[in-house]
Design a protein around this motif. Structure first.
Motif, PDB file in Angstrom:
ATOM      1  N   ALA A 120       0.831  -1.205   0.000  1.00 38.68           N
ATOM      2  CA  ALA A 120       0.000   0.000   0.000  1.00 38.68           C
ATOM      3  C   ALA A 120       0.868   1.258   0.000  1.00 38.68           C
ATOM      4  O   ALA A 120       0.550   2.254  -0.667  1.00 38.68           O
ATOM      5  N   PHE A 121       1.982   1.229   0.734  1.00 37.87           N
ATOM      6  CA  PHE A 121       2.879   2.376   0.774  1.00 37.87           C
ATOM      7  C   PHE A 121       3.498   2.628  -0.595  1.00 37.87           C
ATOM      8  O   PHE A 121       3.540   3.780  -1.078  1.00 37.87           O
ATOM      9  N   ILE A 122       3.963   1.548  -1.243  1.00 38.62           N
ATOM     10  CA  ILE A 122       4.567   1.700  -2.572  1.00 38.62           C
ATOM     11  C   ILE A 122       3.528   2.202  -3.571  1.00 38.62           C
ATOM     12  O   ILE A 122       3.793   3.105  -4.380  1.00 38.62           O
ATOM     13  N   LEU A 123       2.321   1.625  -3.498  1.00 36.39           N
ATOM     14  CA  LEU A 123       1.258   2.061  -4.403  1.00 36.39           C
ATOM     15  C   LEU A 123       0.891   3.520  -4.153  1.00 36.39           C
ATOM     16  O   LEU A 123       0.640   4.284  -5.089  1.00 36.39           O
ATOM     17  N   GLY A 124       0.875   3.907  -2.871  1.00 37.59           N
ATOM     18  CA  GLY A 124       0.564   5.305  -2.546  1.00 37.59           C
ATOM     19  C   GLY A 124       1.582   6.262  -3.133  1.00 37.59           C
ATOM     20  O   GLY A 124       1.215   7.336  -3.644  1.00 37.59           O
ATOM     21  N   LEU A 125       2.857   5.888  -3.079  1.00 36.85           N
ATOM     22  CA  LEU A 125       3.888   6.748  -3.660  1.00 36.85           C
ATOM     23  C   LEU A 125       3.708   6.881  -5.173  1.00 36.85           C
ATOM     24  O   LEU A 125       3.859   7.975  -5.736  1.00 36.85           O
ATOM     25  N   ILE A 126       3.370   5.752  -5.826  1.00 36.51           N
ATOM     26  CA  ILE A 126       3.186   5.788  -7.276  1.00 36.51           C
ATOM     27  C   ILE A 126       1.997   6.684  -7.647  1.00 36.51           C
ATOM     28  O   ILE A 126       2.085   7.543  -8.537  1.00 36.51           O
ATOM     29  N   LEU A 127       0.874   6.475  -6.951  1.00 33.34           N
ATOM     30  CA  LEU A 127      -0.322   7.274  -7.261  1.00 33.34           C
ATOM     31  C   LEU A 127      -0.109   8.742  -6.920  1.00 33.34           C
ATOM     32  O   LEU A 127      -0.602   9.631  -7.634  1.00 33.34           O
ATOM     33  N   ARG A 128       0.609   8.993  -5.817  1.00 33.69           N
ATOM     34  CA  ARG A 128       0.876  10.388  -5.435  1.00 33.69           C
ATOM     35  C   ARG A 128       1.687  11.090  -6.525  1.00 33.69           C
ATOM     36  O   ARG A 128       1.368  12.217  -6.928  1.00 33.69           O
ATOM     37  N   GLY A 129       2.721  10.391  -7.024  1.00 28.89           N
ATOM     38  CA  GLY A 129       3.509  10.995  -8.090  1.00 28.89           C
ATOM     39  C   GLY A 129       2.699  11.201  -9.359  1.00 28.89           C
ATOM     40  O   GLY A 129       2.862  12.206 -10.060  1.00 28.89           O
ATOM     41  N   PHE A 130       1.779  10.247  -9.617  1.00 31.09           N
ATOM     42  CA  PHE A 130       0.958  10.369 -10.830  1.00 31.09           C
ATOM     43  C   PHE A 130       0.005  11.554 -10.730  1.00 31.09           C
ATOM     44  O   PHE A 130      -0.110  12.360 -11.663  1.00 31.09           O
ATOM     45  N   PHE A 131      -0.686  11.682  -9.602  1.00 27.75           N
ATOM     46  CA  PHE A 131      -1.674  12.762  -9.470  1.00 27.75           C
ATOM     47  C   PHE A 131      -1.018  14.126  -9.295  1.00 27.75           C
ATOM     48  O   PHE A 131      -1.607  15.149  -9.661  1.00 27.75           O
ATOM     49  N   LEU A 179      -4.606  -3.814 -14.610  1.00 24.57           N
ATOM     50  CA  LEU A 179      -3.588  -4.860 -14.678  1.00 24.57           C
ATOM     51  C   LEU A 179      -2.622  -4.766 -13.509  1.00 24.57           C
ATOM     52  O   LEU A 179      -2.178  -5.791 -12.966  1.00 24.57           O
ATOM     53  N   PHE A 180      -2.330  -3.547 -13.108  1.00 24.73           N
ATOM     54  CA  PHE A 180      -1.430  -3.349 -11.972  1.00 24.73           C
ATOM     55  C   PHE A 180      -2.058  -3.894 -10.687  1.00 24.73           C
ATOM     56  O   PHE A 180      -1.405  -4.590  -9.904  1.00 24.73           O
ATOM     57  N   TYR A 181      -3.346  -3.595 -10.497  1.00 26.57           N
ATOM     58  CA  TYR A 181      -4.026  -4.107  -9.311  1.00 26.57           C
ATOM     59  C   TYR A 181      -4.144  -5.633  -9.353  1.00 26.57           C
ATOM     60  O   TYR A 181      -4.032  -6.308  -8.325  1.00 26.57           O
ATOM     61  N   LEU A 182      -4.362  -6.198 -10.533  1.00 30.67           N
ATOM     62  CA  LEU A 182      -4.397  -7.649 -10.670  1.00 30.67           C
ATOM     63  C   LEU A 182      -3.049  -8.253 -10.300  1.00 30.67           C
ATOM     64  O   LEU A 182      -2.973  -9.277  -9.604  1.00 30.67           O
ATOM     65  N   GLY A 183      -1.980  -7.601 -10.738  1.00 26.83           N
ATOM     66  CA  GLY A 183      -0.645  -8.072 -10.378  1.00 26.83           C
ATOM     67  C   GLY A 183      -0.408  -8.019  -8.879  1.00 26.83           C
ATOM     68  O   GLY A 183       0.173  -8.946  -8.302  1.00 26.83           O
ATOM     69  N   LEU A 184      -0.868  -6.923  -8.226  1.00 19.34           N
ATOM     70  CA  LEU A 184      -0.722  -6.823  -6.769  1.00 19.34           C
ATOM     71  C   LEU A 184      -1.513  -7.921  -6.062  1.00 19.34           C
ATOM     72  O   LEU A 184      -1.047  -8.516  -5.088  1.00 19.34           O
ATOM     73  N   PHE A 185      -2.722  -8.204  -6.563  1.00 18.14           N
ATOM     74  CA  PHE A 185      -3.540  -9.248  -5.956  1.00 18.14           C
ATOM     75  C   PHE A 185      -2.860 -10.611  -6.063  1.00 18.14           C
ATOM     76  O   PHE A 185      -2.813 -11.381  -5.102  1.00 18.14           O
ATOM     77  N   LEU A 186      -2.319 -10.921  -7.244  1.00 16.55           N
ATOM     78  CA  LEU A 186      -1.632 -12.198  -7.427  1.00 16.55           C
ATOM     79  C   LEU A 186      -0.365 -12.267  -6.573  1.00 16.55           C
ATOM     80  O   LEU A 186      -0.041 -13.317  -6.012  1.00 16.55           O
TER      81      LEU A 186
END
Length: 596
Positions: free
Chosen positions: A162-173, A208-215
Motif C-alpha cells: 500500500a505504501f509503494i502504491l501510494g507513492l506511485i499514485l501520489r507521483g501520478f496525481f 492490470l497493476f491491481y491484478l498483479g498486486l492481488f496475485l
C-alpha cells in the motif's frame, strides 16, 4: 552394470498386486491436489464436519467467556476508581484477549487434527482422532502464535504494498493539474478521441497493476499457509513453522498459488447461492464455513504429502505403506465401438476449476484487447471516415450500431474460443492442457465440432443458473455438467500425465551383485514385503532428483531399516558395506530371489 528400473519391476513375488501406477513419489497437479482432498473428505465427511463444528463451538464458547471476562474487567476497573471509558475499554480488552486467543488457537489445533487424519490415510497409518488430539491440543498456544505470525507477515506485506502504491499514485496525481481535467472535457472533437484512448489505456494499465498486486499478495499467502500442518506434523516452534512452510513451497509457489485460487473459486458458488436465502443467509454462510474448514485442511494435508514426497522423499521409508494419491480420483470405464474397454480417471472438480480459471483469464484478456483495439479503430478511423462521407448517421445511432456489433462479436469470440480449441486440440483448451485434462465422447473418441458447440453454448446456463454445472460435477459420479450431459461427453485426465519420467537407471558394481547373491541365502530376506521392495526400487530410480542432504539422510534411514529386517549378525552386513551399497544389494537380492 547399468539397469533400467521398470515401473512394474518385481514379478510375482515382489510386485504382485502392484501396477505401474504405484509411484510413491507422487507429482500431482494443482487441480488434482484439490480433487484428491475432496475425495478423501467425502470418505468420512460426517466425522470431519462434526469435528469442524466442534472447532466453531469452541470459538463461540470462548467468545461468551471473553464477554464475561470483559464484564469482570469493567467491574474491577470501576472498583479501583477508573471512570474514563477508554481506560475501562482497554482493561476489558486485556481481560478478554487470553480467552479469545485460546479459542482461536484451539480452532487452529483442531484444523491440525483434521489434516493429520487425512494425511494418515495417504500413508496408511492407524491413529485414532483421540490420540491425535492428545498430541496436538497441548500445542494450542503454539498454533495461536503461528497464526499471529502468519497474519502479521501478511499485514506487513499489505502495508508495504500500500505504501509503494501510494507513492506511485501520489507521483501520478501530482503530475496532473486541476486545469488538465477541465481541458480534457473541453477538447475539440478531433483531439478528444486520442485523449479518450489515452484515458482508456491508463485505466487498463491500472487494472492490470491491481491484478498483479492481488496475485503477488496471494502468492505469499500460498507460500505461508501450511504453517499449521507443519506444527501438527513436525512439532516445531511457530516461527520455524512459518519458515518451514516457505521452504517446503520453494520452487512450487505458483502451484500453491493455483491451489489457493481454486479454493477461492469453489467457494463462490455456495456463497452466491446463500445470498438468495434472505434472513437464512447467515445460517447458510455458517454451514458453508463449517463444511469448507475440513476441506481446506484436507487440501493442506495433500499438499504437504505431495511436496514432501516429491522434494524430500517422505515415502521412501520401509515402515510406511504409501498410497498413490491419484488412486483416489473417480474412474470410469468406457466401451468403445470396437468393444475395447477404457479405464479412465475423471477430470475432477479441482482440475476443471483450474482449467476454467485459466481459460477465462485468457478469454477476457482477448476480449479486453478486442474492445481496446476496436475502440482505436472506431475513434481514429471509422468516425472520421463517416463524418467526412455523406452518410446519414446520427452519432447516437452510430454508437448503438457499433455497440450491437461489438456485443455480438464478443459473444461469438467467447464461444469460438472453446469450440475452436476443443475441436482442433482433441478436446483441450489452453486451460485444460495446463490442468492436464481433456474432453472425450462417452465412447472414448475425441470430441468434434458438434459436441464442442453444445458444451460451449450451454456453459452459460451451467455457470449462471445457480451454478447448476458446478453442483452436478460435485455430486454426480460421472462429474458431468449440463453441457456434458446433452453433448454426450466426459472430462477425463490426460493419460500422458501418467507417464513416469522420473525413474533413472543406476549403476551397480560387480561387488554389489556378488553381495546380493549372498543376501539371497538369508532367510530373513523374505520378510521384505512387496511394497517395501517397490520402495527400494523407487528410491534407487528417483534418488538423483533429491537434494544431496536428503538423499544421504534417506539412504541412511533405509539402510538401518534393512539391517533391522535382515539381522545385524548376517555376514554380508558385517563386511563394512556403506549404506547405499546395502540398499542396492538388498534390492538386487530381492529381485534375484523372485526370479529363482
Amino acid at each position: 552394470m547399468a539397469e533400467n528400473i521398470p515401473n512394474n519391476a518385481g514379478g510375482s513375488a515382489y510386485g504382485q498386486g502392484f501396477t505401474n501406477s504405484h509411484r510413491i513419489h507422487s507429482a500431482l497437479t494443482a487441480g488434482n491436489i484439490v480433487t484428491v482432498a475432496i475425495q478423501l473428505f467425502r470418505e468420512k465427511s460426517d466425522d470431519y464436519i462434526t469435528t469442524s463444528l466442534q472447532s466453531y463451538l469452541w470459538l463461540f464458547l470462548t467468545g461468551l467467556g471473553a464477554s464475561l471476562c470483559a464484564g469482570v474487567g469493567t467491574v474491577i476497573g470501576q472498583t479501583i476508581g477508573l471512570s474514563n471509558w477508554a481506560e475501562l475499554g482497554i482493561l476489558a480488552l486485556l481481560f478478554t484477549l487470553p480467552m479469545l486467543a485460546f479459542g482461536r488457537g484451539r480452532k487452529t489445533a483442531i484444523g491440525g487434527v483434521l489434516s493429520q487424519l487425512i494425511f494418515n490415510k495417504l500413508v496408511s497409518r492407524s491413529e485414532t482422532k483421540e490420540d491425535i488430539q492428545k498430541r496436538l491440543f497441548p500445542r494450542v498456544w503454539r498454533f495461536f502464535r503461528g497464526e499471529v505470525l502468519f497474519w502479521l507477515a501478511l499485514v506487513g506485506l499489505y502495508f508495504g504494498l500500500a505504501f509503494i502504491l501510494g507513492l506511485i499514485l501520489r507521483g501520478f496525481f501530482l503530475s496532473i493539474r486541476d486545469q488538465d481535467f477541465v481541458d480534457f472535457f473541453s477538447l475539440p472533437e478531433q483531439d478528444f478521441s486520442s485523449a479518450l484512448l489515452t484515458l482508456i489505456t491508463i485505466i487498463v494499465l491500472v487494472l492490470l497493476f491491481y491484478l498483479g498486486l492481488f496475485l503477488f499478495f496471494s502468492y505469499f499467502i500460498a507460500r505461508l499457509w501450511l504453517f499449521d500442518v507443519v506444527i501438527a506434523f513436525e512439532d516445531v516452534s511457530a516461527r520455524d513453522a512459518i519458515r518451514r512452510s516457505w521452504q517446503l513451497t520453494r520452487g512450487q509457489g505458483w502451484q500453491s498459488l493455483a491451489i489457493v485460487m481454486i479454493c477461492g473459486l469453489l467457494l463462490i458458488p455456495p456463497f452466491s447461492v446463500s445470498m438468495f436465502l434472505s434472513i437464512f443467509s447467515i445460517f447458510a454462510i455458517l454451514f458453508i464455513a463449517i463444511v469448507a474448514f475440513p476441506i481446506y485442511q484436507a487440501i493442506k494435508a495433500v499438499i504437504y504429502y505431495d511436496l514432501r514426497s516429491r522434494n524430500e522423499g517422505l515415502t521412501f521409508d520401509l515402515d510406511i505403506t504409501a498410497t498413490n494419491p491419484q488412486n483416489h480420483l473417480r474412474r470410469v470405464i468406457l466401451q468403445t465401438p470396437e468393444s475395447i474397454e477404457l479405464d479412465l480417471a475423471l477430470g475432477g472438480i479441482g482440475s476443471r476449476a483450474l482449467a476454467w480459471a485459466i481459460d477465462q483469464l485468457l478469454l477476457w484478456v482477448g476480449i479486453i484487447l478486442f474492445w481496446y483495439f476496436g475502440s482505436i479503430l472506431y475513434l481514429t478511423i471509422l468516425v472520421p471516415i463517416l463524418n467526412n462521407a455523406s452518410v446519414a448517421f446520427e452519432q447516437g445511432e452510430l454508437d448503438q450500431w457499433i455497440e450491437a456489433i461489438a456485443t455480438f462479436l464478443t459473444f461469438a469470440l467467447s464461444n469460438c474460443y472453446f469450440i475452436a480449441f476443443e475441436t482442433l486440440w482433441r478436446g483441450q483448451t489452453p486451460g485444460k492442457r495446463i490442468a492436464k485434462i481433456r474432453v472425450v465422447r462417452d465412447t472414448g473418441r475425441p470430441v468434434g465440432l458438434r459436441e464442442s458447440s453444445i458444451r460451449s453454448l450451454l456453459s452459460s446456463i451451467d455457470v449462471f443458473f445457480f451454478f447448476i454445472g458446478v453442483i452436478r460435477i460435485a455430486v454426480t459420479s460421472s462429474e458431468k455438467r449440463l453441457g456434458d450431459l446433452v453433448a454426450g461427453t466426459l472430462v477425463v485426465q490426460d493419460q500422458r500425465q501418467g507417464a513416469d519420467e522420473t525413474q533413472q537407471p543406476f549403476d551397480v558394481s560387480p561387488g554389489i551383485s556378488h553381495l546380493a547373491a549372498e543376501l539371497v541365502a538369508n532367510p530373513q530376506l523374505r520378510t521384505i514385503t512387496p511394497d517395501q521392495f517397490l520402495t527400494l526400487r523407487d528410491f534407487l530410480g528417483y534418488r538423483s532428483q533429491l537434494a544431496s542432504r536428503m538423499r544421504s539422510q534417506i539412504t541412511t534411514k533405509l539402510a538401518d531399516q534393512i539391517r533391522n529386517l535382515l539381522g545385524q549378525n548376517n555376514q554380508p552386513l558385517a563386511l563394512g558395506l556403506d549404506d547405499l551399497e546395502l540398499v542396492e544389494a538388498t534390492y538386487l537380492a530381492c529381485q534375484q530371489a523372485n526370479q529363482s
